[in-house]
Design a protein around this motif. Structure first.
Motif, PDB file in Angstrom:
ATOM      1  N   ARG A   1      17.164  15.816  -1.981  1.00  0.00           N
ATOM      2  CA  ARG A   1      18.634  15.753  -1.994  1.00  0.00           C
ATOM      3  C   ARG A   1      19.246  16.156  -3.329  1.00  0.00           C
ATOM      4  NH1 ARG A   1      16.161  10.874  -1.758  1.00  0.00           N
ATOM      5  NH2 ARG A   1      16.748   9.169  -3.123  1.00  0.00           N
TER       6      ARG A   1
ATOM      7  N   LYS B   1       7.814   2.698  10.198  1.00  0.00           N
ATOM      8  CA  LYS B   1       8.900   3.156  11.059  1.00  0.00           C
ATOM      9  C   LYS B   1       8.370   4.207  12.031  1.00  0.00           C
ATOM     10  CE  LYS B   1      13.621   4.745  11.105  1.00  0.00           C
ATOM     11  NZ  LYS B   1      14.795   5.168  10.350  1.00  0.00           N
ATOM     12  N   LEU B   2       7.543   5.115  11.498  1.00  0.00           N
ATOM     13  CA  LEU B   2       6.955   6.141  12.369  1.00  0.00           C
ATOM     14  C   LEU B   2       6.053   5.499  13.422  1.00  0.00           C
ATOM     15  CD1 LEU B   2       6.027   8.899   9.770  1.00  0.00           C
ATOM     16  CD2 LEU B   2       7.920   8.897  11.380  1.00  0.00           C
TER      17      LEU B   2
ATOM     18  N   TYR C   1       8.168   3.371   5.525  1.00  0.00           N
ATOM     19  CA  TYR C   1       8.335   4.670   6.191  1.00  0.00           C
ATOM     20  C   TYR C   1       7.250   4.897   7.252  1.00  0.00           C
ATOM     21  CZ  TYR C   1       8.713   9.751   6.729  1.00  0.00           C
ATOM     22  OH  TYR C   1       8.840  11.015   7.243  1.00  0.00           O
ATOM     23  N   GLY C   2       5.999   4.654   6.867  1.00  0.00           N
ATOM     24  CA  GLY C   2       4.900   4.831   7.825  1.00  0.00           C
ATOM     25  C   GLY C   2       5.034   3.878   9.001  1.00  0.00           C
TER      26      GLY C   2
ATOM     27  N   LEU D   1      -0.653   0.368   8.393  1.00  0.00           N
ATOM     28  CA  LEU D   1      -0.695   0.889   9.765  1.00  0.00           C
ATOM     29  C   LEU D   1      -1.794   0.216  10.588  1.00  0.00           C
ATOM     30  CD1 LEU D   1      -0.278   4.653   8.827  1.00  0.00           C
ATOM     31  CD2 LEU D   1       1.478   3.135   9.736  1.00  0.00           C
TER      32      LEU D   1
ATOM     33  N   ALA E   1      -5.779   6.570   9.596  1.00  0.00           N
ATOM     34  CA  ALA E   1      -4.883   6.882   8.479  1.00  0.00           C
ATOM     35  C   ALA E   1      -5.700   7.571   7.404  1.00  0.00           C
ATOM     36  CB  ALA E   1      -4.248   5.604   7.933  1.00  0.00           C
ATOM     37  N   MET E   2      -4.995   8.192   6.460  1.00  0.00           N
ATOM     38  CA  MET E   2      -5.715   8.882   5.386  1.00  0.00           C
ATOM     39  C   MET E   2      -5.018   8.677   4.053  1.00  0.00           C
ATOM     40  SD  MET E   2      -7.273  12.693   5.374  1.00  0.00           S
ATOM     41  CE  MET E   2      -7.750  13.547   3.872  1.00  0.00           C
TER      42      MET E   2
ATOM     43  N   ARG F   1      -2.978   7.794  16.269  1.00  0.00           N
ATOM     44  CA  ARG F   1      -2.241   6.570  15.946  1.00  0.00           C
ATOM     45  C   ARG F   1      -3.124   5.468  15.376  1.00  0.00           C
ATOM     46  NH1 ARG F   1       3.038   6.654  15.265  1.00  0.00           N
ATOM     47  NH2 ARG F   1       4.099   7.931  16.788  1.00  0.00           N
TER      48      ARG F   1
ATOM     49  N   TRP G   1      16.124  14.626   2.720  1.00  0.00           N
ATOM     50  CA  TRP G   1      16.457  13.438   1.938  1.00  0.00           C
ATOM     51  C   TRP G   1      15.721  13.450   0.595  1.00  0.00           C
ATOM     52  CZ3 TRP G   1      20.046  10.100   1.272  1.00  0.00           C
ATOM     53  CH2 TRP G   1      19.798   8.909   0.586  1.00  0.00           C
ATOM     54  N   ASP G   2      14.459  13.839   0.630  1.00  0.00           N
ATOM     55  CA  ASP G   2      13.672  13.793  -0.596  1.00  0.00           C
ATOM     56  C   ASP G   2      14.021  14.886  -1.592  1.00  0.00           C
ATOM     57  OD1 ASP G   2      12.069  11.634   0.571  1.00  0.00           O
ATOM     58  OD2 ASP G   2      10.702  12.151  -1.064  1.00  0.00           O
TER      59      ASP G   2
ATOM     60  N   ARG H   1       0.224   1.774   2.028  1.00  0.00           N
ATOM     61  CA  ARG H   1       0.931   2.499   3.088  1.00  0.00           C
ATOM     62  C   ARG H   1      -0.012   2.784   4.262  1.00  0.00           C
ATOM     63  NH1 ARG H   1       3.947   7.712   1.032  1.00  0.00           N
ATOM     64  NH2 ARG H   1       1.831   8.393   0.673  1.00  0.00           N
TER      65      ARG H   1
ATOM     66  N   VAL I   1       0.900  11.336  -2.298  1.00  0.00           N
ATOM     67  CA  VAL I   1       2.204  11.963  -2.125  1.00  0.00           C
ATOM     68  C   VAL I   1       3.224  10.858  -1.905  1.00  0.00           C
ATOM     69  CG1 VAL I   1       3.575  13.525  -0.716  1.00  0.00           C
ATOM     70  CG2 VAL I   1       1.149  13.992  -1.096  1.00  0.00           C
ATOM     71  N   MET I   2       4.054  10.640  -2.913  1.00  0.00           N
ATOM     72  CA  MET I   2       5.041   9.576  -2.813  1.00  0.00           C
ATOM     73  C   MET I   2       6.399  10.146  -2.444  1.00  0.00           C
ATOM     74  SD  MET I   2       3.708   6.768  -3.197  1.00  0.00           S
ATOM     75  CE  MET I   2       1.949   6.812  -2.961  1.00  0.00           C
ATOM     76  N   LEU I   3       7.047   9.496  -1.498  1.00  0.00           N
ATOM     77  CA  LEU I   3       8.392   9.918  -1.135  1.00  0.00           C
ATOM     78  C   LEU I   3       9.370   9.430  -2.199  1.00  0.00           C
ATOM     79  CD1 LEU I   3       8.218   8.974   2.643  1.00  0.00           C
ATOM     80  CD2 LEU I   3       7.831  11.199   1.601  1.00  0.00           C
ATOM     81  N   ARG I   4      10.492  10.164  -2.357  1.00  0.00           N
ATOM     82  CA  ARG I   4      11.484   9.776  -3.367  1.00  0.00           C
ATOM     83  C   ARG I   4      12.310   8.603  -2.874  1.00  0.00           C
ATOM     84  NH1 ARG I   4      11.449  15.063  -4.506  1.00  0.00           N
ATOM     85  NH2 ARG I   4      10.798  15.524  -6.624  1.00  0.00           N
ATOM     86  N   ARG I   5      11.666   7.457  -2.852  1.00  0.00           N
ATOM     87  CA  ARG I   5      12.337   6.213  -2.504  1.00  0.00           C
ATOM     88  C   ARG I   5      11.509   5.089  -3.096  1.00  0.00           C
ATOM     89  NH1 ARG I   5      12.509   7.375   3.695  1.00  0.00           N
ATOM     90  NH2 ARG I   5      12.541   9.504   3.012  1.00  0.00           N
TER      91      ARG I   5
ATOM     92  N   SER J   1      -0.262  13.273   8.549  1.00  0.00           N
ATOM     93  CA  SER J   1      -1.187  12.145   8.646  1.00  0.00           C
ATOM     94  C   SER J   1      -0.473  10.894   9.132  1.00  0.00           C
ATOM     95  CB  SER J   1      -1.823  11.888   7.277  1.00  0.00           C
ATOM     96  OG  SER J   1      -2.576  10.700   7.313  1.00  0.00           O
ATOM     97  N   LEU J   2       0.758  10.703   8.667  1.00  0.00           N
ATOM     98  CA  LEU J   2       1.514   9.519   9.093  1.00  0.00           C
ATOM     99  C   LEU J   2       2.095   9.698  10.489  1.00  0.00           C
ATOM    100  CD1 LEU J   2       3.404   8.670   5.776  1.00  0.00           C
ATOM    101  CD2 LEU J   2       1.623   7.302   6.858  1.00  0.00           C
ATOM    102  N   GLY J   3       1.929  10.888  11.042  1.00  0.00           N
ATOM    103  CA  GLY J   3       2.383  11.108  12.415  1.00  0.00           C
ATOM    104  C   GLY J   3       3.871  11.404  12.527  1.00  0.00           C
TER     105      GLY J   3
ATOM    106  N   GLN K   1       0.508  14.721   4.162  1.00  0.00           N
ATOM    107  CA  GLN K   1       0.847  13.302   4.203  1.00  0.00           C
ATOM    108  C   GLN K   1       1.720  12.988   5.409  1.00  0.00           C
ATOM    109  OE1 GLN K   1      -0.075  10.610   1.763  1.00  0.00           O
ATOM    110  NE2 GLN K   1       0.419   9.763   3.760  1.00  0.00           N
TER     111      GLN K   1
ATOM    112  N   GLU L   1       4.020  20.258  -0.599  1.00  0.00           N
ATOM    113  CA  GLU L   1       3.499  19.023  -1.182  1.00  0.00           C
ATOM    114  C   GLU L   1       3.310  17.932  -0.120  1.00  0.00           C
ATOM    115  OE1 GLU L   1       6.027  17.269  -4.169  1.00  0.00           O
ATOM    116  OE2 GLU L   1       4.738  15.510  -4.325  1.00  0.00           O
ATOM    117  N   TYR L   2       4.232  17.831   0.845  1.00  0.00           N
ATOM    118  CA  TYR L   2       4.275  16.680   1.755  1.00  0.00           C
ATOM    119  C   TYR L   2       3.526  16.886   3.067  1.00  0.00           C
ATOM    120  CZ  TYR L   2       8.141  14.563  -0.903  1.00  0.00           C
ATOM    121  OH  TYR L   2       8.915  13.985  -1.872  1.00  0.00           O
TER     122      TYR L   2
ATOM    123  N   PHE M   1      14.318   8.717 -10.442  1.00  0.00           N
ATOM    124  CA  PHE M   1      13.486   8.704  -9.236  1.00  0.00           C
ATOM    125  C   PHE M   1      12.226   9.555  -9.361  1.00  0.00           C
ATOM    126  CE2 PHE M   1      17.790   7.819  -7.628  1.00  0.00           C
ATOM    127  CZ  PHE M   1      17.544   6.622  -7.002  1.00  0.00           C
TER     128      PHE M   1
END
Lengths: 234, 240
Positions: A153, B103-104, B100-101, B152, B81-82, B78, A150-151, B148, B88-92, A136-138, A133, A129-130, A233
């Motif tokens: 968990r 931080k990267l 998050y992005g 960037l 972005a896309m 760098r 973590w995701d 997100r 796709v959402m992170l569990r936070r 893409s975020l590097g 993404q 799934e991830y 969540f």
């Protein structure tokens, strides 16, 4: 039948009265198995993630091996650790044989593959799934591993619990490397084995009941946590 | 907003792409320049998403080359972005997803937090900052994905059918954010099969059909006088 019934009642009496030897055995069991689970998580979770994300040559062999190692016979692990730690063995100088640390080592070896193999499956599903993404975020691979752990968990709690269940319930490894020494290395399972063969059924039954209750309670707690987390969540 | 030099232009040179024996793209060439909104248009299965992924570097062409031909000396990854069709959402929390992005990208904690809050403000999600991202609605999640990516400060933003699974109101909100991102100086490259959306957002159209680049034209010309029969048929079939 009446013998068993009497033994059962006596067992309940021991539990209700917080019988000192019984409490001591339960405490040591928990200490050893929880330590083993902690070590197995530190090793197994990153290992499971690494096998998921790794693009190395023997990845498929690694997955098959991990899955196969889930079925490691405890007595074989016990024998292996015994050979390593015995006076003549390569790690004999450490003097760990017949001590709780030896039992922790044996259980950690036993359940690390379980935690690695089961977490690999969960982390791999999340990676599908991830992946785009995160790329893409590097996210570099190491960061991606921690993000996936973590995701997932709440699902991984179940895995950790499977490891705990296995560690707490096994007898073969700890009896070989621990020696079932009263007050030093006697845990629930080794005590049950011994007391049963001695004919002291109340203590054996009492420990058996506690063992079952512990594993049941841990699973119930994990299930509740996972359900609540999923509602909260998503 | 962007310090020169740029990563653009982007060159897609005689690119083909195949998975096993299935050919998905045939010999496609185009260039992307700065400051225009490029819409890759075409029916389902035309190869739009694959083209976008090849541009962004998520896929590697099986033939031909892709390259960032600008004077920018660093890693072009760098500066882009896309946003995906299904976010796709992170569990936070929503805020943490944006942070998050960042931080990267190497921002420190205070800078991340400040910029993430600002971005949520811009996409209208500030009140939901502390909500878990995965319990947001589809439209809210897509706006969060835009925040997100926008956070960037990319020079180029790729969007893959960003409104395909949204209702009209949510689609509209997403389109407004895309316009704002464009106005902030980011080049937009977007796929869609929705003619109305292409009409509203495109400066230029790349029309793909069955893995081939059939027509490339300014949006005006494409919709008024399509040069190819395929494009004309697509416009006719889709317009009410």
């Amino acid at each position: 039948m009446t013998d068993v019934g009497a033994a059962f009642m006596a067992a309940i009496g021991l539990i209700a009265g917080l019988d000192a030897p019984l409490i001591e055995i339960v405490a040591l069991s928990l200490q050893i198995s929880l330590s083993a689970v902690a070590i197995a998580c530190i090793l197994g979770l990153p290992l499971g993630a690494a096998v998921t994300l790794g693009r190395f040559r023997f990845r498929h062999s690694a997955i098959v091996t991990l899955n196969a190692l889930m079925g490691l016979p405890p007595v074989v692990v016990g024998l292996f650790v015994y050979l390593m730690l015995s006076r003549a063995g390569p790690l004999g100088a450490l003097g760990l044989l017949f001590t709780p640390p030896a039992m922790i080592i044996a259980q950690a070896i036993l359940i690390t593959p379980i935690i690695a193999a089961l977490s690999r499956q969960i982390i791999e599903d999340a990676w599908i799934e991830y992946e785009e993404q995160l790329r893409s975020l590097g996210a570099p691979p190491r960061r991606a591993v921690w993000t996936l752990i973590w995701d997932t968990r709440f699902s991984l709690v179940t895995v950790v619990l499977a490891g705990f269940g296995r560690a707490a319930a096994e007898v073969g490894a700890v009896i070989i490397v621990g020696g079932n020494i009263d007050g030093v290395t006697r845990v629930m399972t080794t005590a049950i084995a011994l007391e049963t063969s001695k004919g002291d059924l109340p203590l054996a039954l009492g420990l058996g009941i506690i063992l079952m209750a512990l594993v049941l309670a841990a699973n119930a707690a994990a299930y509740t946590l996972k359900e609540a987390a999923q509602r909260r969540f998503g | 907003m962007h310090a020169a030099p740029s990563i653009l232009p982007f060159v897609f040179d005689r690119v083909s792409y195949a998975v096993g024996a299935t050919q998905i793209l045939y010999d496609i060439s185009f260039e992307l320049a700065a400051r225009t909104r490029t819409v890759i248009l075409g029916p389902n299965g035309a190869g739009k998403s694959v083209t976008l992924r090849l541009c962004h570097g998520l896929l590697t062409p099986t033939g031909g080359t892709v390259r960032w031909a600008g004077a920018y000396g660093g890693d072009p990854a760098r500066r882009q972005a896309m946003v995906f069709q299904r976010p796709v959402m992170l569990r936070r929390s929503a805020l943490a997803n944006v942070a998050y992005g960042l931080k990267l990208a190497g921002l420190d904690r205070a800078a991340r937090e400040a910029r993430a809050r600002d971005m949520l403000e811009r996409v209208g999600l500030a009140p939901l900052a502390d909500r878990p991202a995965r319990v947001l609605s589809g439209g809210e999640q897509q706006r969060l994905a835009l925040a997100r990516a926008w956070a960037l400060r990319p020079e180029v933003l790729f969007l893959d059918e960003p409104t395909a699974s949204l209702d009209p109101a949510a689609s509209n909100a997403v389109e407004e954010i895309i316009k704002a991102i464009d106005a902030s100086g980011t080049k937009i490259v977007m796929t869609t099969h929705n003619l109305g959306q292409a009409h509203r957002l495109a400066d230029e159209i790349l029309f793909l059909d069955r893995g081939r680049l059939v027509e490339r034209a300014s949006a005006d010309r494409f919709f008024k006088v399509p040069a190819t029969a395929e494009a004309a048929a697509f416009i006719k079939g889709e317009l009410p």
